[in-house]
Design an enzyme around this catalytic site. Structure first.
Site, mmCIF file in Angstrom:
data_model
loop_
_atom_site.group_PDB
_atom_site.id
_atom_site.type_symbol
_atom_site.label_atom_id
_atom_site.label_comp_id
_atom_site.label_asym_id
_atom_site.label_seq_id
_atom_site.Cartn_x
_atom_site.Cartn_y
_atom_site.Cartn_z
ATOM 1 C CG LEU A 121 -1.913 -1.119 1.351
ATOM 2 C CD1 LEU A 121 -2.533 -1.140 2.744
ATOM 3 C CD2 LEU A 121 -2.982 -0.987 0.281
ATOM 4 N N PRO A 122 0.338 2.408 -0.346
ATOM 5 C CG PRO A 122 -0.864 4.091 -1.448
ATOM 6 C CD PRO A 122 -1.007 2.701 -0.889
ATOM 7 C CD GLU A 123 3.460 6.564 3.336
ATOM 8 O OE1 GLU A 123 4.149 5.951 4.184
ATOM 9 O OE2 GLU A 123 3.921 7.449 2.585
ATOM 10 C CB THR A 124 2.479 0.007 6.425
ATOM 11 O OG1 THR A 124 1.986 -0.747 5.310
ATOM 12 C CG2 THR A 124 2.157 -0.757 7.705
ATOM 13 C CB CYS A 132 2.621 9.545 5.871
ATOM 14 S SG CYS A 132 1.275 8.829 4.884
#
Length: 277
Positions: free
Chosen positions: A45-48, A72
């Site tokens: 995913l774009p960010e965790t 983020c």
């Protein structure tokens, strides 16, 4: 065996399959950095976001599939949704301690208000790899902040850009934000982050830490409506958000929807094999 609760949340949206997806992992102690990076890559995913209770607050770290980042927005919103919905539903506000300092998120009905540090920006001569990566037409001005900020004259120009990820990944900064006056909003933008393994982000809260001060100065107003475009799920994807400049802080507001929840199962062997990457 270590069991880690994980949630996937679509941030800055009231609709499932919309917004920007983030994973949120609830930790009882910090995992080795290489293990957190491996989880982020596995999530793809774009960010965790990884959060750990710290007294009445939480510590927060963010990983893309490629690297850890210092700030983020959408994953912070996702983390706040998890804390204020599942872990501490009687709270209306949570403070996260991060590499970018304390970040406060407050719940207001179905929406969450975030305050982030406003970032400085200064005009530069555009690097050749930036111009090559954005193609024609060239931006009318380029600024440097956390990312390169490329300013265009119209929303149609922003929409028409076809980025070259190879050229943009050669740049020295995190990513590239392109922006212009909006047709239905005060300003619009897109974000490209190939160095982060994010070819194009659906909505980038951290990019607005420079966008909001830039447009506040240019438009002479502190409260604005913004739109970000992307081809999420192969369709034209537009996300709108309310934003503002309060002194040295940027305020953003948005809703969130939970997509799923589950558990990561890690053995001691899994941890040992990934401690060094």
């Amino acid at each position: 065996m270590i069991d880690i609760p994980i949630f996937q949340v679509d941030a800055f949206t009231e609709r499932i399959f919309w917004g920007n997806p983030a994973a949120v992992c609830l930790l009882e102690e910090w995992l080795p950095e290489a293990v957190m990076q491996a989880i982020a890559l596995e999530n793809n995913l774009p960010e965790t976001a990884f959060i750990l209770r710290n007294g009445d607050d939480y510590d927060l770290r963010w990983f893309t599939p490629a690297t850890e980042v210092d700030l983020c927005g959408h994953a912070t919103l996702g983390a706040a949704y998890v804390v204020l919905t599942h872990v501490n539903p009687d709270w209306d506000e949570v403070t996260f301690h991060s590499a970018s300092g304390p970040l406060v998120v407050a719940r207001h009905g179905d929406k969450f208000g975030l305050t982030f540090p406003a970032l400085d920006f200064f005009q530069v001569e555009p690097p050749e790899s930036l111009l090559r990566g954005l193609g024609s037409p060239a931006p009318s001005a380029v600024y440097k902040s956390m990312d390169y900020l490329a300013v265009y004259d119209t929303e149609d120009q922003v929409r028409s850009v076809v980025p070259d990820p190879v050229a943009l990944s050669a740049l020295d900064l995190r990513g590239v934000v392109i922006t212009a006056p909006g047709a239905e909003a005060d300003f619009c933008s897109r974000f490209f982050g190939p160095k982060l393994s994010i070819p194009e982000d659906p909505i980038t809260g951290s990019a607005h830490c420079a966008l909001v001060p830039y447009w506040a100065q240019r438009l002479g107003k502190s409260r604005m409506r913004a739109q970000q475009f992307s081809p999420r799920l192969g369709r034209t994807h537009t996300i709108s958000l309310d934003c503002g400049l309060d002194g040295d802080r940027v305020a953003l507001s948005g809703a969130a929807r939970q997509y799923m929840a589950g558990t990561i199962h890690l053995s001691e062997d899994d941890l040992d094999q990934n401690r060094e990457g």
